[in-house]
Each structure stands twice: as structure tokens, then as C-alpha cells.
Write an enzyme that holds these catalytic residues in place. Structure first.
Site, PDB file in Angstrom:
ATOM      1  N   HIS A  28      57.217 -23.722  33.652  1.00 38.84           N
ATOM      2  CA  HIS A  28      57.424 -24.103  32.248  1.00 38.84           C
ATOM      3  C   HIS A  28      58.830 -23.752  31.828  1.00 38.84           C
ATOM      4  O   HIS A  28      59.480 -22.872  32.404  1.00 38.84           O
ATOM      5  CB  HIS A  28      56.394 -23.421  31.338  1.00 38.84           C
ATOM      6  CG  HIS A  28      56.644 -21.967  31.086  1.00 38.84           C
ATOM      7  ND1 HIS A  28      57.413 -21.503  30.037  1.00 38.84           N
ATOM      8  CD2 HIS A  28      56.232 -20.859  31.752  1.00 38.84           C
ATOM      9  CE1 HIS A  28      57.454 -20.188  30.064  1.00 38.84           C
ATOM     10  NE2 HIS A  28      56.750 -19.770  31.088  1.00 38.84           N
ATOM     11  N   CYS A  29      59.304 -24.472  30.817  1.00 36.53           N
ATOM     12  CA  CYS A  29      60.596 -24.164  30.208  1.00 36.53           C
ATOM     13  C   CYS A  29      60.332 -23.708  28.783  1.00 36.53           C
ATOM     14  O   CYS A  29      59.288 -23.142  28.492  1.00 36.53           O
ATOM     15  CB  CYS A  29      61.528 -25.374  30.265  1.00 36.53           C
ATOM     16  SG  CYS A  29      60.910 -26.817  29.388  1.00 36.53           S
ATOM     17  N   MET A  30      61.247 -23.982  27.863  1.00 36.67           N
ATOM     18  CA  MET A  30      61.094 -23.513  26.489  1.00 36.67           C
ATOM     19  C   MET A  30      59.941 -24.192  25.763  1.00 36.67           C
ATOM     20  O   MET A  30      59.262 -23.574  24.948  1.00 36.67           O
ATOM     21  CB  MET A  30      62.384 -23.757  25.706  1.00 36.67           C
ATOM     22  CG  MET A  30      63.540 -22.885  26.147  1.00 36.67           C
ATOM     23  SD  MET A  30      63.180 -21.143  25.911  1.00 36.67           S
ATOM     24  CE  MET A  30      62.911 -21.114  24.153  1.00 36.67           C
TER      25      MET A  30
END
Length: 571
Positions: A28-30
């Protein structure tokens, strides 16, 4: 409980992406859950979009489910646990027998040609042109599903165009910095709190501690960049971190290169990036030879470290050779480049702030579509390392404000199109927080004109912020990643926090208002409104045409229309 809610979201997503055995990677990212998909035909796009927690889905090198900041960090661990549990009990996925209707390769059978305007219109009538298209083409989409299909087609074409060596290299550079964003945000907010306490004279005994917390990561960011660079390009990560650590070592101040003493941190993240790339190359030379794939290379070009000595010689030669090149070359060169970047950014906004902001704010989304925006990430990080904030990010964030304003105008101009209005209502909260893909590829870009007027809103918002930079009120961000309202806690400038905050907020307001007005008055032709402004509860087949005024409705076309592959803008 929140854990139950996050686990329920993860449990709802897992079967819709084909189950645990259909996943090759989970990250996952932001704002997004990023999944590696084995069989794309097993993914149920529309069902995923219908989940309350899902703000949208986009696709690039991974399949990305937009959950929003904060939510994604809580859902991902639950999703990973569920996937791990399911792998032990879940049978291998079976490919669908029928052609998918929402997958990337859904298409009509080879023997059935794709419907054309001529095939779908009755004899003697002409198809109404698509919104903004040339005469003779199909009518513009009138439902959210058709807009999504057309947006996916645009993304697919752009993805193929962006698969060039330079753009793929820029994407890998972006992958180095994206994992650093949470630390940049956390330390940036702590720095903002510390600055506020310092200005107010509160808690003087706590201020030094907060300064250490805020500055610790930034003082060693070169090491993390080196580690991630080696990892991304196939080297040993710790060796990349080791050569990058030379740059921030305090004792480097005793070394003279090019007639001047070096300074700790000289070259910054650019020097660390270059040093780690060289370390990866040296390590591969040690193990594979200089020209491992050339049959007629000279004997010295095929020399490699013997396997028995690899554990001793390869890391030693990697650190030694790369370290000497870094000290007596890369640090000086990267330092000059970093200084030039900072000086140019300051000069640009000081002398042409309004014009520069107008251009940057208006062209940012086209840059994103071309895949060139990823070259800005090292520049942002360099400015944060040098000045404590990047003056470019608040200007570029205005592009999202223009999209939000344009979406609100579309909502008001199409009061009878429930499908598009529902899409806009669900995507607007994410848009205000800086997550713009659902609005861009679900609404404005497929419609054509609203995308252009949205970019105009971003241009005016960027010009407003740039004007204040030109007048001496600098507006910057202490971190990269967030945008829109999520950037408020991270703004910083050369004036008080309140002044900087107000300028940024007014810039967003200008972007919202300009995007709204430009789209409301110039975003639709009369024909576009005729095609789009109707109740879409009775679904039409995507790809069918709207008959010209005064002609009977066209008969349904045989065959199933195609749904092109959906991909994302790289971000």
C-alpha cells in the site's frame, strides 16, 4: 469496533479480486491498496467500486484500490492476514469460461466485429457525434459506467505510450521515494508543531526534543534513499545504504575534493541515488563480469569474483570502489546540481511567480498523463532537504482543486443524469483530500471539455499561489504525497504559519471557483448537454449511438460491446 470495520472491508475486497491465490503481491501507499494480480479476468471491477469503503480503482503495473489516507494503512494488514489464512484452504482459481464484461481483455469474439456507428444506426440515419468528437463518431457516454469505460480506454492508450525506457526509469526512481513519504509527513508535522511552539514561546524544554525528532530522519534520508535504490535496481540494499552513509558521515569534512573541503550531506539525496546506482553496478560486475552477455568480450571483461571468495570480495570491492568515486566525484557534482535546483526554484518563483505558477498548475495533470511528473519527486525531496520545504508542491496541488470545481459544475449541469451525479458524490470527498483519479478518469477526462476547464482552474490556483511567492510570501510543504485539504498540516513558508495557511487556502478556493465557472459556462456544448442530461436509470449499452433528432431510435446492436482495460495515472 474499528478493527472489525477494517477487517470487514478486507474480507469484502478479497473475493472480488479473485481470492488469495490470485494475488502475487500486496502493498500500500498513502491512499491505495496495491495488488499484484495473476489473472486479471477474475477481478470484479464494478463490484469493488460499489463497496462503501472503496473510493475508486485504478490500474498501472499493479491493481490499485483507492481507500483513502489512514484507512488503507489499517485495512492492508487485515487484508494480508485474511489472504494468508485463505491460501491454506482456498483452491486454485479457475479462469472464467466466458469472456469477462469488466476485465481488461473483455472483448467481442474474433468472429464478431466490434459494433460501429454504421452498424448500430438504422438505415438512412446518421449517428450523433460524440461530445467533442468529429461528425460520424458515436455519441458521448451518458452513464457513469460508460464514462468509466471510456476513461479506461484513455488510460490504456496512455499506459502503452508511457511504456518507454525513460518513463519506466522515472517510475523506478519514484518507487525509491514513495516508501519514504510516511516518515516525511510525520517529521514534517512534528516540525510544524515545533515551529508553532517556538513562535509562541510555549514549552521551551520540549522544543529541543521535538527538533531532534523532526530532524533525525532528514539528517539520514540519504541512507534510506541509498537502501531503497539498491533494492529497486536489484542490488544488495544494505550495501546501497552503506555507500550513501558516506555522504552524511561527519568525518567527511576532513576530506578535500576539487580544491575544497567536503561538507556532511553535500550532494544530498541525488548523491545518494547516484552512489547506490553505482554500487549496484559494481556488485553485478563482481558477480557476473563486466560484459556477462557478450560472447566476444575480451578476457578481462568476463573476469568475475570466484564464488568461494564472493562473500568477502564482492561487498568489499563494492563499498571501496563506490565509496572512492562518491567522495572524489559524486558528492561534489551532486552538490552542485542540488544547489542549482534550489537556486532555480527560488529564482523562478521570485521573478515569474504568477506566470510560473499558472503554467505549473495548468500543465501538471497532462504531465501526469505523460508519466513525466515522477521526475519531480527527487526535486521535491532535494528542496525539502535544503530549505525545509518544497515550494513546488502547493502550486501543483492546485490541479486537484480545479478538478473538484469542475466536478461540482458537471454535477449541477446534469441534474437528470443520476448515474454521473452518483459517481461525483462518491468521489468528491476523496477529491477534496487530494485523491483525484476517480474524478479525472471517471468524469472529466472522458467528457473532454471538463478536463480542459479543470486544468484551467488548476492554472489560476497555481498562479495565485505563485503570485504570493513572487510578492515574498513563500508557500511550501514540508513533505510530499498529500494534496488538497490533507496538505494543510504540512504547509510552511517564510511568514507565519497563519499567513502561509491562508494563502494556500485562498489558492484552493481560486482553483475550485475557476474550475467550477470555466466548466459551468464553457465545459459543455449544447449537443453534449442534450446527450448527457437525461435520466440514466434505464441503462444503455456502451458503444451504442444516439440517433439524430427526429429519427427513430436505433435498434440494439448484436454482440457485446467491449470494455477496455483500466489503468491508472502514475502518481
Amino acid at each position: 469496533m474499528p478493527e472489525d470495520k477494517n477487517r470487514a472491508t478486507a474480507a469484502a475486497i478479497l473475493p472480488l479480486v479473485g481470492g488469495a491465490r490470485n494475488l502475487t503481491s500486496i502493498a500500500h501507499c498513502m491512499t491505495r491498496l496495491r495488488l499484484g494480480i495473476q489473472d486479471r479476468s477474475l477481478v470484479q471491477d464494478e463490484a469493488l467500486k460499489a463497496l462503501p469503503a472503496v473510493l475508486g480503482v485504478v490500474e498501472d503495473d499493479t491493481y490499485q484500490i483507492v481507500l483513502g489516507p489512514g484507512t488503507v494503512a489499517r485495512v492492508t494488514p487485515e487484508f494480508e492476514r485474511l489472504a494468508e489464512q485463505s491460501r491454506s484452504t482456498e483452491p486454485p482459481p479457475e479462469p472464467k469460461a466466458a469472456a469477462p464484461t469488466t476485465g481488461p481483455r473483455a472483448a467481442t469474439p474474433p468472429s464478431a466485429p466490434e459494433p460501429t456507428p454504421e452498424a448500430t444506426a438504422p438505415p438512412g440515419t446518421a449517428a450523433t457525434p460524440r461530445a467533442g468528437a468529429q461528425p460520424g463518431t458515436t455519441a458521448g457516454p451518458a452513464t457513469a459506467e460508460e464514462l468509466a469505460a471510456q476513461g479506461a480506454a484513455l488510460k490504456a492508450r496512455q499506459k502503452s505510450r508511457n511504456a518507454t525506457p525513460v518513463k519506466l526509469f522515472l517510475r523506478r526512481i519514484a518507487n525509491i521515494f514513495v516508501p519514504l513519504i510516511p516518515a516525511l509527513i510525520g517529521c514534517g508535522i512534528v516540525a510544524g508543531i515545533n515551529g508553532l511552539l517556538t513562535n509562541l514561546g510555549w514549552l521551551p524544554s520540549v522544543v529541543p526534543a521535538l527538533a531532534a525528532i523532526a530532524s533525525g530522519f532528514m539528517s539520514l534520508i540519504a541512507v534510506f534513499v541509498g537502501y531503497n535504490t539498491a533494492k529497486e535496481f536489484g542490488g544488495t540494499p544494505i550495501l546501497g545504504g552503506a555507500v550513501a552513509a558516506i555522504i552524511v558521515f561527519p568525518g567527511i569534512s576532513h576530506v578535500t575534493a576539487f580544491g575544497q573541503k567536503l561538507a556532511p550531506g553535500q550532494g544530498g539525496v541525488l548523491g545518494a541515488l547516484a552512489a547506490a546506482l553505482l554500487a549496484v553496478r559494481v556488485e553485478k560486475w563482481c558477480r557476473n563480469g563486466v560484459f556477462p552477455n557478450r560472447a566476444h568480450a575480451r578476457a578481462w571483461g568476463r573476469v568475475r569474483v570466484p564464488e568461494a571468495l564472493d562473500v568477502l570480495l564482492t561487498p568489499t570491492l563494492t563499498v571501496l570502489v563506490t565509496g572512492l568515486v562518491t567522495i572524489f566525484g559524486l558528492m561534489f557534482v551532486a552538490g552542485e546540481v542540488s544547489t542549482a535546483i534550489g537556486a532555480f526554484a527560488g529564482w523562478l518563483l521570485a521573478h515569474g511567480g504568477a506566470f510560473a505558477g499558472f503554467i505549473l498548475g495548468g500543465l501538471f495533470l497532462p504531465l501526469v498523463m505523460l508519466g513525466l511528473h515522477q521526475a519531480l519527486i527527487p526535486i521535491h525531496t532535494t528542496l525539502i532537504e535544503q530549505q525545509g520545504y518544497t515550494v513546488l508542491l502547493p502550486i501543483l496541488a492546485m490541479a486537484g482543486a480545479g478538478q473538484v470545481g469542475a466536478a461540482i459544475a458537471v454535477y449541477l449541469r446534469l441534474p437528470r443524469n443520476r448515474s454521473i451525479r452518483t459517481t461525483i458524490k462518491s468521489a468528491l470527498p476523496a477529491g477534496f483530500l487530494g485523491v483525484g483519479e476517480p474524478l479525472i478518469y471517471g468524469v472529466s477526462l472522458p467528457l473532454g471539455r471538463p478536463f480542459i476547464t479543470a486544468c484551467l482552474g488548476g492554472a489560476f490556483g497555481g498562479g495565485f499561489v505563485g503570485l504570493f511567492n513572487q510578492l515574498g510570501d513563500t508557500v511550501g510543504s514540508t513533505a510530499i504525497g498529500p494534496s488538497g485539504w490533507a496538505l494543510f498540516p504540512l504547509v510552511k513558508g517564510n511568514q507565519s504559519f497563519t499567513t502561509t495557511l491562508v494563502v494556500y487556502a485562498l489558492g484552493l478556493a481560486v482553483g475550485y471557483l475557476t474550475g467550477f465557472l470555466a466548466t459551468y459556462f464553457f465545459g459543455f456544448s449544447r449537443q453534449m448537454r442534450t446527450d448527457l442530461n437525461h435520466d440514466s436509470d434505464s441503462p444503455r449499452s456502451p458503444g451504442t449511438t444516439t440517433p439524430a433528432a427526429g429519427t427513430p431510435p436505433a435498434p440494439a446492436a448484436s454482440g457485446t460491446p467491449t470494455h477496455p482495460e483500466g489503468v491508472r495515472i502514475p502518481g
